[in-house]
Motif scaffolding. Structure first.
Motif, short mmCIF file in Angstrom:
data_model
loop_
_atom_site.label_atom_id
_atom_site.label_comp_id
_atom_site.label_asym_id
_atom_site.label_seq_id
_atom_site.Cartn_x
_atom_site.Cartn_y
_atom_site.Cartn_z
N ASP A 116 0.83 -1.21 0.00
CA ASP A 116 0.00 0.00 0.00
C ASP A 116 0.86 1.26 0.00
N ALA A 117 2.06 1.16 0.54
CA ALA A 117 2.98 2.31 0.59
C ALA A 117 3.83 2.44 -0.66
N GLY A 118 3.58 1.59 -1.66
CA GLY A 118 4.26 1.71 -2.93
C GLY A 118 5.49 0.84 -3.11
N TYR A 119 5.67 -0.13 -2.21
CA TYR A 119 6.80 -1.05 -2.34
C TYR A 119 6.40 -2.30 -3.13
N GLU A 120 7.41 -2.97 -3.67
CA GLU A 120 7.21 -4.27 -4.29
C GLU A 120 8.35 -5.20 -3.90
N ILE A 121 8.06 -6.48 -3.89
CA ILE A 121 9.12 -7.47 -3.63
C ILE A 121 9.99 -7.56 -4.87
N CYS A 122 11.30 -7.36 -4.67
CA CYS A 122 12.22 -7.39 -5.80
C CYS A 122 13.30 -8.46 -5.65
N ASP A 123 13.39 -9.07 -4.46
CA ASP A 123 14.39 -10.12 -4.28
C ASP A 123 14.08 -10.90 -3.00
N PHE A 124 14.76 -12.03 -2.85
CA PHE A 124 14.65 -12.83 -1.63
C PHE A 124 16.05 -13.21 -1.20
N ASP A 125 16.37 -12.91 0.04
CA ASP A 125 17.68 -13.21 0.60
C ASP A 125 17.64 -14.61 1.20
N SER A 126 18.25 -15.55 0.52
CA SER A 126 18.18 -16.95 0.95
C SER A 126 19.03 -17.23 2.18
N GLN A 127 19.92 -16.30 2.53
CA GLN A 127 20.75 -16.48 3.71
C GLN A 127 20.00 -16.09 4.98
#
Length: 240
Positions: free
Chosen positions: A218-229
């Motif tokens: 809602d604040a304008g963010y999107e998921i762009c990656d996932f840190d597998s560590q």
């Protein structure tokens, strides 16, 4: 197990094998996509492809057309337990990308449980998918391995000719997460086990991640990656 042949499934017997594979992966209480339906959708332009070890179906991917000719919805991806750890899920997705691009399809969408580490790593980190759509209890009450918590899902956008996806296809992974105004959202190490051993804690994790992600989107963010560590989603402000 390393050698696989990738091709479209052919005929009802191979569709039946894909239906059986769904039961093996998701449990007998889950409702599989019927063999006859997959065969008809394939005839109408959908993707029903498998990975074979000799004559044995070890994995398959199922996608169908949408209202937009350039967009496919990817509905199922299954890997037989005997092929786990072989990277077959990733290989099936790259096969899907090649299949789609050869037919003018440049965008694939699908949903997945945001609390499943293996799927988060595959869909976001390894494939370069992004997401800014959270679907609360999307399928309602579910059985099998999904029983015990609301069926929340993320909608993944996989833009097949985007810079990030082309990089991932070339096995390029940029080091670090340096963009300003990054957010991180952690997920449990093994949500499936948590569902079995402590449903109250599993529900708490579901609701925590749900609230945090929806607020970020809602604040304008999107998921762009996932840190597998660290087992964290990495979110950035959407580009204007």
């Amino acid at each position: 197990m390393s050698g696989f042949t990738f091709r479209d499934l052919s005929g009802i017997s191979e569709m039946n094998a894909a239906e059986e594979l769904q039961w093996i992966v998701w449990g007998r209480d889950d409702t599989p996509d019927p063999a006859d339906l997959m065969m008809v959708i394939q005839h109408e332009g959908g993707l029903v492809a498998g990975a074979f070890s000799e004559d044995r179906l070890m994995g398959y991917v199922f996608g169908f057309p949408t209202r937009e000719p350039s967009v496919q919805h990817s509905h199922r991806l299954a890997v037989h337990p005997d092929a786990r750890g072989s990277g077959l899920g990733l290989k099936l997705k790259w096969h899907q990308r090649d299949w789609c691009l050869a037919r003018g399809i440049t965008h694939v969408r699908w949903t997945y449980d945001p609390l499943r580490v293996v799927n988060a790593n595959l869909n976001i980190n390894r494939l370069g998918g992004v997401s800014s759509t959270y679907l609360k209890d999307y399928y309602g009450a579910m059985a099998g391995i999904n029983e015990g918590a609301p069926s929340d899902r993320l909608l993944v956008d996989w833009v097949l000719d985007s810079e990030i996806v082309c990089e991932r296809a070339s096995k390029v992974f940029r080091a670090g997460f340096t963009q300003d105004e990054m957010l991180r959202i952690s997920i449990p190490e093994d949500f499936e086990s948590l569902l079995k051993t402590d449903r109250e804690a599993a529900l708490g994790e579901r609701l925590r991640v749900r609230e945090t992600m929806i607020s970020a989107f809602d604040a304008g963010y999107e998921i762009c990656d996932f840190d597998s560590q660290t087992l964290e989603y990495v979110l950035a402000k959407k580009s204007v």
